[in-house]
Write an enzyme that holds these catalytic residues in place. Sequence first.
Site, PDB file in Angstrom:
ATOM      1  N   ASP A   1     134.254  41.492 128.458  1.00 48.55           N
ATOM      2  CA  ASP A   1     136.073  41.339 128.649  1.00 48.55           C
ATOM      3  C   ASP A   1     136.546  41.766 129.260  1.00 48.55           C
ATOM      4  O   ASP A   1     136.206  43.112 130.250  1.00 48.55           O
ATOM      5  CB  ASP A   1     136.889  41.940 127.090  1.00 48.55           C
ATOM      6  CG  ASP A   1     136.010  41.442 126.075  1.00 48.55           C
ATOM      7  OD1 ASP A   1     135.739  40.565 126.324  1.00 48.55           O
ATOM      8  OD2 ASP A   1     136.402  41.832 124.817  1.00 48.55           O
TER       9      ASP A   1
ATOM     10  N   TYR B   1     127.894  49.433 124.097  1.00 51.15           N
ATOM     11  CA  TYR B   1     129.322  49.503 123.692  1.00 51.15           C
ATOM     12  C   TYR B   1     129.500  50.875 123.910  1.00 51.15           C
ATOM     13  O   TYR B   1     129.452  51.480 123.128  1.00 51.15           O
ATOM     14  CB  TYR B   1     130.184  49.148 123.080  1.00 51.15           C
ATOM     15  CG  TYR B   1     129.843  47.388 123.758  1.00 51.15           C
ATOM     16  CD1 TYR B   1     130.572  46.665 124.912  1.00 51.15           C
ATOM     17  CD2 TYR B   1     128.270  46.496 122.994  1.00 51.15           C
ATOM     18  CE1 TYR B   1     129.514  45.212 125.092  1.00 51.15           C
ATOM     19  CE2 TYR B   1     128.110  44.743 123.000  1.00 51.15           C
ATOM     20  CZ  TYR B   1     128.639  44.510 123.912  1.00 51.15           C
ATOM     21  OH  TYR B   1     128.233  43.078 124.124  1.00 51.15           O
TER      22      TYR B   1
ATOM     23  N   TYR C   1     129.769  39.813 118.821  1.00 49.09           N
ATOM     24  CA  TYR C   1     130.991  40.431 119.074  1.00 49.09           C
ATOM     25  C   TYR C   1     131.646  41.205 118.302  1.00 49.09           C
ATOM     26  O   TYR C   1     131.378  41.631 117.119  1.00 49.09           O
ATOM     27  CB  TYR C   1     131.780  38.998 118.716  1.00 49.09           C
ATOM     28  CG  TYR C   1     131.888  37.949 118.954  1.00 49.09           C
ATOM     29  CD1 TYR C   1     132.752  37.158 120.122  1.00 49.09           C
ATOM     30  CD2 TYR C   1     131.629  37.199 118.703  1.00 49.09           C
ATOM     31  CE1 TYR C   1     132.737  36.354 121.070  1.00 49.09           C
ATOM     32  CE2 TYR C   1     131.169  35.385 119.228  1.00 49.09           C
ATOM     33  CZ  TYR C   1     131.814  35.219 120.499  1.00 49.09           C
ATOM     34  OH  TYR C   1     131.816  34.075 121.212  1.00 49.09           O
TER      35      TYR C   1
END
Length: 410
Positions: free
Chosen positions: A231, A297, A369
């Site tokens: 992102d 992440y 996601y």
Amino acid sequence: MELEEQAGRILAYGEICDHCLGRFFGKRSFGLSNADRGHALRVAHALRENVPFRAHEGACWICHDLFADVELWAGRVVEALAGIEYATLLIGTRVPPLMAESEELVWSELDLAGPEPLKSEVNREVGKAVSALTGKAADLARPDVVAILDLAAGSVELEIAPLFFRGRYRKLERGIPQTRWPCRECHGAGCERCGFTGKMYADSVEELIGRTAAEIFQAADAVLHGAGREDIDALMLGTGRPFVMELVAPRRRTVDLASVEEAVNTAAAGRVGISIGGWSSRKAVETLKSEKPHKKYRISVEVEGGIARKELEEALDRLRGAVVAQQTPARVVHRRADRIRERRVVDARVAGQEDGRFFLDVVGEAGLYVKELVSGDGGRTRPSLAGLIGRPARVVQLDVLEVEGSEEME
Ligand SMILES: [Zn+2]
Ligand SMILES: [Zn+2]
């Protein structure tokens, strides 16, 4: 029809040069040029008909005496190549339709078995002349440069083969998109909204690497191919994300990649850092795009009303290894097909705690996601952290720590 009769018929069409006459029989015999074949046929015709021999004079009705200008065309090619570094070359020719039709008419009317097209003789003859001038070899499969002769315009166009190098990038500043993002209002033309830059953001990872690289390679453009993307507001940390950089129409080819790495890291210091693994190829770009690497992440999570570490850990225990059904997130559904995907949460655990917020490390299959894994996206993602604990939760900050790469990307 016999060869000699065919030659007689061709001579009757109109004034023709030895090249074009011989080329109608270009696949007969070896060790002859088309001009040799044409001359011999003209001699044979004079003997057979017992008429005075007459060499070609005036303008050839097919090629307009193009072959008298082979050296001229070779000179134009060499001129166009000035300042461009290349090892191998190929000549291509754009033949005016009328020229091609003229010879095709004769092929079909005389039902010729082995003619050679004009284009291939021009390519070969000019190619030989250029090689003699430059000392560079022809390469039919993967030339560094293709020089295209535009016969009608009298000009030469160059197609310079792109170069590729591979590496990994780290994005150290938030708010930088991976690639150039054209302005939504003007689509790149420039308007007040974008300050006449044509872009939504002043810089991208692509430009921060590509500007410097394009300068070194004297390339027309530099295009970044990434193994997925983070992102815009996420950092890309750890060992970085695999990428292949494509240099478009580079005027320099022998470049020390270590110096490119150093120059990019100096120019983009504090924003983007790269390590270059080596030269790459168009094929590697396809591989890069088809790979589905796991990603790790680091996210900072906020739970409404707060949460105890134990409760959070119990929820993560249930997410770890779970297959999550995700309907296309509400935030991207306007630009992507609305469907349900299943992705696995490979790992999920608490990594730390600060100011009442928890940091989680989440490893997911490509395409998971993560923001929606936490929030539940109004029920579009199941299971989710918010769903498991029964109250709203959201990602405050998200960074990519690791993108697995296959050996080909390293
Ligand atoms: Zn001709
Ligand atoms: Zn604009």
